[in-house]
Design a protein around this motif. Structure first.
Motif, mmCIF file in Angstrom:
data_model
loop_
_atom_site.group_PDB
_atom_site.id
_atom_site.type_symbol
_atom_site.label_atom_id
_atom_site.label_comp_id
_atom_site.label_asym_id
_atom_site.label_seq_id
_atom_site.Cartn_x
_atom_site.Cartn_y
_atom_site.Cartn_z
ATOM 1 N N LEU A 105 0.626 -1.263 0.102
ATOM 2 C CA LEU A 105 -0.087 -0.001 0.045
ATOM 3 C C LEU A 105 0.712 1.220 0.082
ATOM 4 N N LEU A 106 1.978 1.230 0.808
ATOM 5 C CA LEU A 106 2.900 2.377 0.841
ATOM 6 C C LEU A 106 3.382 2.618 -0.449
ATOM 7 N N ILE A 107 3.952 1.491 -1.338
ATOM 8 C CA ILE A 107 4.663 1.785 -2.529
ATOM 9 C C ILE A 107 3.633 2.175 -3.642
ATOM 10 N N ARG A 108 2.254 1.851 -3.344
ATOM 11 C CA ARG A 108 1.415 1.894 -4.714
ATOM 12 C C ARG A 108 0.673 3.294 -4.408
ATOM 13 N N TRP A 109 0.448 3.629 -3.248
ATOM 14 C CA TRP A 109 -0.387 4.804 -3.002
ATOM 15 C C TRP A 109 0.038 5.910 -2.012
ATOM 16 N N LEU A 110 0.203 5.307 -0.657
ATOM 17 C CA LEU A 110 0.573 6.282 0.306
ATOM 18 C C LEU A 110 1.799 7.019 0.051
ATOM 19 N N ALA A 111 3.014 6.586 -0.133
ATOM 20 C CA ALA A 111 4.269 7.283 -0.537
ATOM 21 C C ALA A 111 4.142 8.400 -1.616
ATOM 22 N N PRO A 112 3.657 7.961 -2.747
ATOM 23 C CA PRO A 112 3.484 9.173 -3.664
ATOM 24 C C PRO A 112 2.399 10.330 -3.315
ATOM 25 N N TYR A 113 1.499 9.933 -2.465
ATOM 26 C CA TYR A 113 0.701 10.823 -1.879
ATOM 27 C C TYR A 113 1.404 11.775 -0.949
ATOM 28 N N LEU A 114 2.077 11.062 0.240
ATOM 29 C CA LEU A 114 2.914 11.921 0.994
ATOM 30 C C LEU A 114 3.733 12.742 0.414
ATOM 31 N N MET A 115 4.686 12.320 -0.804
ATOM 32 C CA MET A 115 5.556 13.106 -1.323
ATOM 33 C C MET A 115 5.133 14.320 -2.145
ATOM 34 N N ILE A 139 12.222 24.335 3.274
ATOM 35 C CA ILE A 139 13.391 23.925 2.298
ATOM 36 C C ILE A 139 13.582 22.454 2.178
ATOM 37 N N ALA A 140 13.552 21.758 3.325
ATOM 38 C CA ALA A 140 13.854 20.288 3.116
ATOM 39 C C ALA A 140 12.700 19.500 3.468
ATOM 40 N N ALA A 141 11.326 19.928 3.010
ATOM 41 C CA ALA A 141 10.258 19.349 3.104
ATOM 42 C C ALA A 141 10.193 17.905 2.666
ATOM 43 N N ASN A 142 10.744 17.691 1.412
ATOM 44 C CA ASN A 142 10.713 16.469 0.758
ATOM 45 C C ASN A 142 11.727 15.315 1.522
ATOM 46 N N SER A 143 12.783 15.820 2.035
ATOM 47 C CA SER A 143 13.757 15.009 2.651
ATOM 48 C C SER A 143 13.235 14.511 3.909
ATOM 49 N N VAL A 144 12.589 15.514 4.695
ATOM 50 C CA VAL A 144 11.959 15.429 5.803
ATOM 51 C C VAL A 144 10.868 14.298 5.854
ATOM 52 N N MET A 145 10.017 14.454 4.888
ATOM 53 C CA MET A 145 8.866 13.379 4.725
ATOM 54 C C MET A 145 9.460 12.076 4.362
ATOM 55 N N ALA A 146 10.769 12.162 3.416
ATOM 56 C CA ALA A 146 11.151 10.818 3.091
ATOM 57 C C ALA A 146 11.771 10.117 4.480
ATOM 58 N N MET A 147 12.292 10.903 5.242
ATOM 59 C CA MET A 147 12.886 10.515 6.584
ATOM 60 C C MET A 147 11.790 9.906 7.370
ATOM 61 N N VAL A 148 10.886 10.505 7.461
ATOM 62 C CA VAL A 148 9.673 10.027 8.202
ATOM 63 C C VAL A 148 9.186 8.685 7.729
ATOM 64 N N HIS A 203 8.075 10.811 -8.021
ATOM 65 C CA HIS A 203 8.788 11.816 -8.877
ATOM 66 C C HIS A 203 10.034 12.799 -7.801
ATOM 67 N N LYS A 204 10.058 12.222 -6.794
ATOM 68 C CA LYS A 204 10.843 13.084 -6.186
ATOM 69 C C LYS A 204 12.181 12.089 -5.743
ATOM 70 N N LYS A 205 12.327 10.972 -6.458
ATOM 71 C CA LYS A 205 13.447 10.034 -6.230
ATOM 72 C C LYS A 205 14.800 10.782 -6.190
ATOM 73 N N GLU A 206 15.098 11.406 -7.094
ATOM 74 C CA GLU A 206 16.513 12.047 -7.441
ATOM 75 C C GLU A 206 16.794 12.996 -6.446
ATOM 76 N N THR A 207 15.474 13.793 -5.881
ATOM 77 C CA THR A 207 15.820 14.902 -4.824
ATOM 78 C C THR A 207 16.222 14.067 -3.569
ATOM 79 N N VAL A 208 15.541 13.114 -3.367
ATOM 80 C CA VAL A 208 15.555 12.346 -2.036
ATOM 81 C C VAL A 208 17.016 11.810 -1.924
#
Length: 388
Positions: free
Chosen positions: A199-209, A218-227, A258-263
């Motif tokens: 579920l995380l891979i398919r729906w939740l992670a894309p929504y959260l990112m 400024i680091a919102a994407n990285s913080v969410m990825a860390m969470v 779509h945030k793979k490279e940024t993270v």
């Protein structure tokens, strides 16, 4: 010296040693492990394992495996799932059988000998990941098979450990903290975890990112990825899996956005600037030489078998699934390192009286020696495949 000063010294020394090792063509993780061996209890005694170092190294494993998931090709992982299961099966059965029999041959009681085989059925792919990244082999069929096999190996190891503790409990032994172990419940929770990972891979992670992209920090994407990374690691540990497994799936989930490279650009400095070197140093700190010369034959024989059983078991599984010999050699050597997974299993077994005090330090020494040898063997396998 304060922990902050110790941390600064460890990072400085590992940086210098890694530079020297890289210049002569030796994987830098070897240098980092050797820093722990030389400076730790095994030799000079300048460094000791501490609660803070343990916490930092645990984060190091989690970040390293998150990066591995982030850099993995999900389509490759799906494609090589079946070979990965065969690799994991061969890499578990052969160490259990051969090393269990060898331990029994050294006069160790049969139940304890079997547990030693279980300890060496574990794989710590974190060390192999570091070498695969160094040689740009993560995103290959060999890399995908090793990662998939490591996840299956971790699940199998947890099941075997749970079964052995349950057997010990049924014999009337009291095990603090493990008395309520219920294998059926553990397996059910693990199934739920993998369902949640999907579920995380398919729906939740894309929504959260996507949500983090709308935020102002400024680091919102990285913080969410860390969470997501730490949350999945905690969830995995809550169902008796390694936090590294949860972090790996978190990385796969973020790679699907779509945030793979940024993270990825933010996590590599976070991991390799501090936490990952501490993990490898801590592996070296686990080694002790108190009874090394008294047990030298046992240690040498078991170290050789630790390397050969994974190499032949996992490599043989890959060959049976149609991989060329050179690829099978890479896969087999990628599964040799035991690292934190075997250390944790041995520690739990020791606390549960599955492993006696007289053999505990020898087993830890064998785990560390096999872990030190693994990157050398993997590097040789990768170079051989390139020249083939």
């Amino acid at each position: 010296m304060s922990f902050i000063g110790t941390l600064a010294l460890i990072l400085l020394v590992t940086l210098i040693v890694s530079q020297l090792f890289s210049r002569v063509g030796i994987p830098d993780v070897i240098g980092q492990i050797l820093v722990g061996v030389v400076a730790g209890p095994a030799m000079l005694g300048w460094l000791q394992r501490s609660e803070m170092i343990e916490q930092f190294q645990e984060i190091g494993v989690i970040v390293l495996m998150f990066i591995a998931g982030l850099e993995s090709d999900l389509s490759l992982l799906k494609k090589y799932l079946k070979p990965a299961l065969m690799v994991a099966l061969g890499g578990m059965l052969l160490p259990i059988l051969v090393m269990g029999v060898a331990a029994y041959g050294f006069g160790i009681p049969v139940f304890e000998a079997f547990f030693i085989g279980v300890v060496f059925s574990a794989t710590s792919v974190s060390i192999s990941v570091a070498v695969l990244r160094e040689y740009r082999k993560m995103d290959t069929k060999e890399g995908a098979t090793i990662l998939g096999a490591a996840v299956a190996d971790d699940i199998g190891g947890v099941m075997l450990l749970s079964i052995m503790i349950s057997m010990m409990n049924s014999q009337g032994s009291h095990v603090s903290g493990h008395g309520s172990t219920n294998l059926g419940l553990v397996l059910l929770l693990q199934v739920a975890f993998f369902g949640g990972s999907y579920l995380l891979i398919r729906w939740l992670a894309p929504y959260l990112m996507h949500l983090s992209s709308k935020m102002l920090p400024i680091a919102a994407n990285s913080v969410m990825a860390m969470v997501i990374c730490l949350g999945m690691a905690a969830a995995a540990e809550s169902v008796s899996l390694s936090g590294a497994v949860g972090a790996f799936f978190a990385g796969i989930a973020i790679a699907n956005t779509h945030k793979k490279e940024t993270v990825n650009r933010s996590f590599i400095p976070i991991g390799y600037a501090m936490f990952i070197p501490i993990f490898f140093v801590n592996v070296g700190l686990s080694m002790r030489l108190d009874h090394f010369w008294d047990s030298i034959v046992f240690i040498l024989v078991m170290t050789v078998l630790a390397c050969l059983t994974k190499l032949l078991g996992s490599g043989g599984g890959a060959k049976m699934m149609g991989f060329p010999l050179d690829s099978s050699y890479v896969i087999g050597s990628g599964m040799i390192a035991r690292g934190e997974m075997a250390l944790i299993t041995a520690q739990i077994g020791y606390e549960a009286h599955l492993l006696s005090e007289s053999y505990y330090s020898d087993i830890i020494t064998v785990i560390v020696l096999a872990t030190i040898l693994a990157p050398f063997i993997l590097k040789h396998a990768i170079k051989r495949m390139k020249t083939a």
